[in-house]
Write an enzyme that holds these catalytic residues in place. Structure first.
Site, short mmCIF file in Angstrom:
data_model
loop_
_atom_site.label_atom_id
_atom_site.label_comp_id
_atom_site.label_asym_id
_atom_site.label_seq_id
_atom_site.Cartn_x
_atom_site.Cartn_y
_atom_site.Cartn_z
CB SER A 44 -0.92 0.02 1.23
OG SER A 44 -1.72 -1.13 1.30
CD GLU A 115 -3.65 5.74 -12.54
OE1 GLU A 115 -3.97 4.55 -12.35
OE2 GLU A 115 -2.95 6.38 -11.74
CG HIS A 231 2.91 -1.34 -13.39
ND1 HIS A 231 3.51 -0.54 -14.35
CD2 HIS A 231 2.00 -0.55 -12.76
CE1 HIS A 231 2.98 0.67 -14.29
NE2 HIS A 231 2.07 0.69 -13.33
NE ARG A 277 -1.90 -0.72 -14.17
CZ ARG A 277 -1.83 -0.49 -12.87
NH1 ARG A 277 -1.95 -1.49 -12.03
NH2 ARG A 277 -1.62 0.73 -12.42
CG HIS A 336 1.88 -3.60 -10.00
ND1 HIS A 336 2.72 -2.81 -9.23
CD2 HIS A 336 0.73 -2.88 -10.14
CE1 HIS A 336 2.11 -1.68 -8.92
NE2 HIS A 336 0.90 -1.70 -9.45
NE ARG A 371 -4.51 -3.57 -9.40
CZ ARG A 371 -3.88 -2.41 -9.39
NH1 ARG A 371 -4.52 -1.31 -9.04
NH2 ARG A 371 -2.61 -2.32 -9.76
#
Length: 507
Positions: A44, A115, A231, A277, A336, A371
């Site tokens: 986090s 994003e 990532h 991603r 990631h 995600r």
């Protein structure tokens, strides 16, 4: 000698955003176990992008949910997603009240960035790329000040305690070299993801699927562990963990180019550098394999603003001898985020009574196969709070406890071998032969060192990836490159693993 500590409240294993959110929200006393000082060993605090929430007049929780479902490639639980996106605005406000210094305009309105795969700018940031650290500083301060929250640092769970009925009753904890049986009416696992199982990762090295492994050993259902998000733009400068070049850079206009400065994402996807991603990660991976290399060029999009707009990326580049204001940054995909994990509902309830799971170690269905950017901090805080409230309703049980056995540690050379095998065989692109080799490696390491929790987590990922004979989201099989006609979640227990399990094949 093992001692016993009776905690009349919620036991939280993990001191990241999900665990501390659960502790702060719990109406009962919470005991938080952290293997390191708070904020030092959790993903986090390393998050750069921010927290997604529909706050603008032209945005809505429904649009946010639709973007989340689209990114999830057919495996998203729509009801869970709508609970998440509906809670987003309140979650941002709660964190701001705790002191999270989100970026604002001169009128005091939250600034939000765009994003990948979001249809609107909806990512609340802090100083460009400081969101995770700043949010954690605020939450840690709140937890330390809360009279209802007790924190044991340098405390590591070595097994879950269960009783004769199969209920989870706490954990066997190693603290200051001693083993302590900590019993509690409810236990919340918030142990993070699996990045440390991979040789190239953006996560803290200590985050290596131990909570996932402990839950599986206790008999909990596991969901979709094969879905690992890579990532696409970790800085490829030989550091472990690999520094992250936040996706917000591409949101600001940074471009992926080859070693000759030629952009390559336009030929891969209509959204080019802002494609989902998994698409970008595979494109960067293939660029590296082709010998053309992959670089992120932000010299025009950010340029001289780097030191104050993206200070974390700028500092990482300087440590590596790069100046991102004028030089393209070499990048590579890195493990990631784990979309799969311990099967749990939006309140964190798992298949085992008394056990809750939140944050990255859980699989609630909100991320599906891939995600959506910046939904992870949102889930950690929003669903962490829900779990803390739900877990506080459990009452103490009295059935006979089963004597726990501490899971063994994995020696450093064995862990290094496992990490190399995971990156090589269960990375951005997988195939059946490589996954079989991975499982053989896991078995050999288990035979030599016992059933260490990281080995159990790696087995779950490898087994599920081998059975999923299709490509979907973060799971890409070069020998099965197409998605199956029907999207199916994989939910199973460790005891179910066998060669006779039915593969999920493409049609």
């Amino acid at each position: 000698m093992t001692s016993r500590y009776v905690h009349d409240g919620v036991l939280v294993i993990g001191g990241g955003l999900a665990g501390l959110s659960a502790a702060l929200a719990s109406p009962r006393k919470a005991l938080v176990l952290s293997p390191a000082p708070l904020s030092q060993a959790c993903s986090s605090a390393w998050a750069q992008g921010g927290l997604s929430a529909a706050l603008a007049p032209d945005d809505s929780a429904e649009l946010h949910a639709q973007d989340t479902e689209a990114a999830g490639a057919g495996l998203v639980d729509a009801a869970a997603v709508r609970r998440l996106t509906a809670a987003a605005a309140h979650t941002v406000a709660w964190l701001a009240e705790l002191g999270a210094p989100f970026d604002r305009d001169p009128q005091g309105r939250l600034l939000q960035s765009l994003e990948a795969a979001h249809s609107r700018p909806r990512v609340a940031r802090v100083k460009g790329d400081q969101a995770g650290r700043a949010i954690m500083e605020a939450v840690v301060a709140a937890a330390r000040a809360a009279p209802s929250v007790e924190v044991w640092e340098q405390a590591r769970a070595r097994a879950l305690l269960t009783d004769a009925t199969g209920r989870v009753r706490g954990a066997l904890v190693e603290r200051a070299g001693r083993l302590i049986e900590v019993t509690a009416p409810a236990t919340v696992l918030a142990t993070g993801g699996v990045g440390g199982l991979y040789a190239v990762t953006t996560n803290p090295a200590a985050v290596r699927g131990e909570g996932l492994g402990l839950a599986a050993l206790a008999g909990a259902e596991i969901a979709d562990p094969e879905f690992v998000q890579f990532h696409p733009t970790a800085l490829d400068v030989g550091l472990d963990p690999a520094p992250l070049a936040t996706e917000a850079l591409r949101g600001e206009g940074a471009v992926l180019v080859d070693r000759n400065g030629r952009p390559f994402m336009g030929a891969v996807h209509p959204l080019a550098d802002l494609a989902p991603r998994d698409v970008v990660a595979r494109a960067v991976h293939r660029q590296a394999l082709s010998g053309e290399g992959a670089f992120l060029d932000a010299s025009k999009a950010v340029g001289q603003a780097f030191p104050h707009e993206f200070p974390a990326v700028y500092a990482a580049c300087l440590r590596a001898g790069l100046d991102p204001r004028v030089q393209p940054m070499p990048v590579a995909p890195a493990a990631h985020y784990h979309m799969g994990g311990i099967a749990a509902d939006a309140d964190g309830r798992t298949s085992l009574p008394g056990l809750y799971a939140v944050g990255e170690c859980a699989s609630t269905g909100v991320h599906g196969a891939n995600r959506l950017a910046s939904n992870s901090l949102l889930e950690a805080a929003a669903f962490g709070a829900r779990a803390g409230i739900a877990a506080a309703q459990d009452v103490a049980a009295t059935a006979r406890l089963i004597k726990p056995q501490a899971t063994p540690d994995l020696p450093a050379p064995a862990l290094a071998e496992l990490r190399a095998a995971m990156s090589r065989e269960a990375g951005v692109e997988r195939n059946g032969a490589g996954l079989t080799r991975l499982l053989d490696t896991v078995q050999r390491l288990e035979d030599a060192h016992g059933r260490a929790a990281p080995l159990v987590a790696a087995r779950l990922i490898g087994h599920a990836a081998l059975l999923r004979q299709e490509s979907r989201g973060g799971h890409f099989r070069s020998d099965f490159p197409n998605p199956a006609a029907e999207a199916r979640r994989a939910v199973f227990r460790l005891a179910d693993l066998s060669a006779s399990a039915e593969p999920m094949a493409a049609e």
